[in-house]
Design an enzyme around this catalytic site. Structure first.
Site, PDB file in Angstrom:
ATOM      1  N   ASP A  79      23.628  -7.252 -77.768  1.00 22.30           N
ATOM      2  CA  ASP A  79      23.116  -5.901 -77.531  1.00 22.30           C
ATOM      3  C   ASP A  79      21.616  -5.826 -77.842  1.00 22.30           C
ATOM      4  OD1 ASP A  79      23.433  -3.203 -76.890  1.00 22.30           O
ATOM      5  OD2 ASP A  79      23.852  -2.635 -78.960  1.00 22.30           O
ATOM      6  N   GLY A 176      21.892   6.370 -82.961  1.00 22.47           N
ATOM      7  CA  GLY A 176      21.959   6.817 -84.355  1.00 22.47           C
ATOM      8  C   GLY A 176      22.460   8.246 -84.465  1.00 22.47           C
ATOM      9  N   HIS A 203      24.470   4.300 -73.838  1.00 23.43           N
ATOM     10  CA  HIS A 203      24.113   3.924 -75.215  1.00 23.43           C
ATOM     11  C   HIS A 203      24.100   5.189 -76.065  1.00 23.43           C
ATOM     12  CE1 HIS A 203      22.531  -0.357 -75.041  1.00 23.43           C
ATOM     13  NE2 HIS A 203      23.023  -0.119 -73.831  1.00 23.43           N
ATOM     14  N   GLY A 204      24.286   5.008 -77.379  1.00 27.89           N
ATOM     15  CA  GLY A 204      24.246   6.176 -78.265  1.00 27.89           C
ATOM     16  C   GLY A 204      25.478   7.059 -78.145  1.00 27.89           C
ATOM     17  N   SER A 206      27.888   7.401 -80.348  1.00 27.44           N
ATOM     18  CA  SER A 206      28.215   8.051 -81.622  1.00 27.44           C
ATOM     19  C   SER A 206      27.551   9.417 -81.743  1.00 27.44           C
ATOM     20  CB  SER A 206      27.758   7.172 -82.792  1.00 27.44           C
ATOM     21  OG  SER A 206      28.500   5.980 -82.816  1.00 27.44           O
TER      22      SER A 206
HETATM   23 CO    CO Z   1      21.663   0.941 -77.548  1.00 28.55          CO
END
Ligand code: CO
Ligand code: CO
Length: 275
Positions: A79, A176, A203-204, A206
């Site tokens: 990643d 994050g 992506h991201g 969470s």
């Molecule tokens: Co990422």
């Protein structure tokens, strides 16, 4: 069974669901993620960032061995390879997919570097994921969350010119912890999904929220990256115990259990149980 990213995402594209891509960096979370996938009878993607483990080549031997012995399909993805050396490290470690992240470079340079990595990886039977537009950080969501979205025409040209297997897109998520409420631009997602012949990556994942993630999985995203949520679940499963007693000896199993439970939750949510 150890497979490439392309192999694991092909049925996801055809049947319209997303595969969780879980960040792992040690034996415990590696085993937990594979067990989650086996128990849910589905393939899974395991992500490792180049800095997550100090000795990726040694860790890769274990990851490759366990993936080969798994009862379900496992793709190992390096990643955010931010340099040529990072990407080659992933290849050396036995990963079956390399994510080359040149999203902060101008378009032409991004194309040039991704194209070079595709040439190398495809010769070795390895998949490549790239990023166009830029997914920023949750800490700076007030700025990053509202700019650098992936442009459809640019993305079409990018995919054609690079030959990349999967594309990470910027549609309003961030890495994050979000400062503020995430806002997903579904109109951009729909346009990209319509225009591009390859699987789109989020992506991201969470903190983006179950409702948003389930909708993304239904409406055009086929790989969703998860790190913070899984780690948080692992820690919560540990600290709910009475740590003055014998639970301290269960440190790693408790972390692994929390990690695994959250992955199973996302497997159900993304519609890939039994796939
Ligand atoms: Co990422
Ligand atoms: Co699709």
């Amino acid at each position: 069974m150890l497979v490439t990213l392309k192999q694991i995402l092909q049925p996801a594209m055809e049947q319209g669901y997303a595969v969780p891509a879980c960040n792992i960096d040690n034996e415990h979370n590696l085993r937990a993620a594979i067990e989650a996938a086996e128990e849910m009878h589905t393939g899974i993607i395991l992500n490792t960032t180049p800095i997550a483990n100090p000795d990726l080549v040694t860790f890769g031997k274990l990851a490759v061995d366990l993936a080969r012995r798994a009862r379900v399909n496992i793709a190992l993805n390096l990643d955010h390879g931010k340099s040529f050396a990072d990407c080659l490290l992933g290849i050396q470690a036995g990963y079956t997919s390399i994510m080359i992240d040149r999203s902060t470079l101008p378009f032409e340079e991004n194309v040039k570097e991704v194209k070079e990595m595709v040439r190398i990886c495809h010769a070795l039977g390895i998949s490549v994921e790239a990023e166009l537009g830029h997914v920023g950080t949750g800490e700076q969501y007030d700025i990053d969350g509202h700019q650098a979205f992936t442009q459809v025409e640019e993305a079409k040209a990018f995919v054609e010119q690079t030959g990349v297997d999967a594309l990470a897109v910027a549609i309003g998520t961030a890495h994050g912890v979000y400062k503020g409420k995430p806002e997903i631009h579904y109109d951009i997602l729909h346009a990209l999904h319509e225009a591009l012949p390859i699987p789109l990556v989020l992506h991201g994942g969470s903190g983006t929220g179950d409702e948003n993630l389930a909708r993304c999985a239904r409406e055009g995203i086929h790989k969703i990256n998860l790190s913070n949520d899984l780690k948080r679940s692992a820690i919560q499963n540990l600290i709910k115990e009475d740590l003055s007693g014998n639970a301290v000896y269960q440190l790693y199993p408790l972390l692994a259990e929390g990690f695994k439970d959250k992955i199973k939750h996302y497997i159900r949510l993304f519609g890939c149980e039994g796939k």
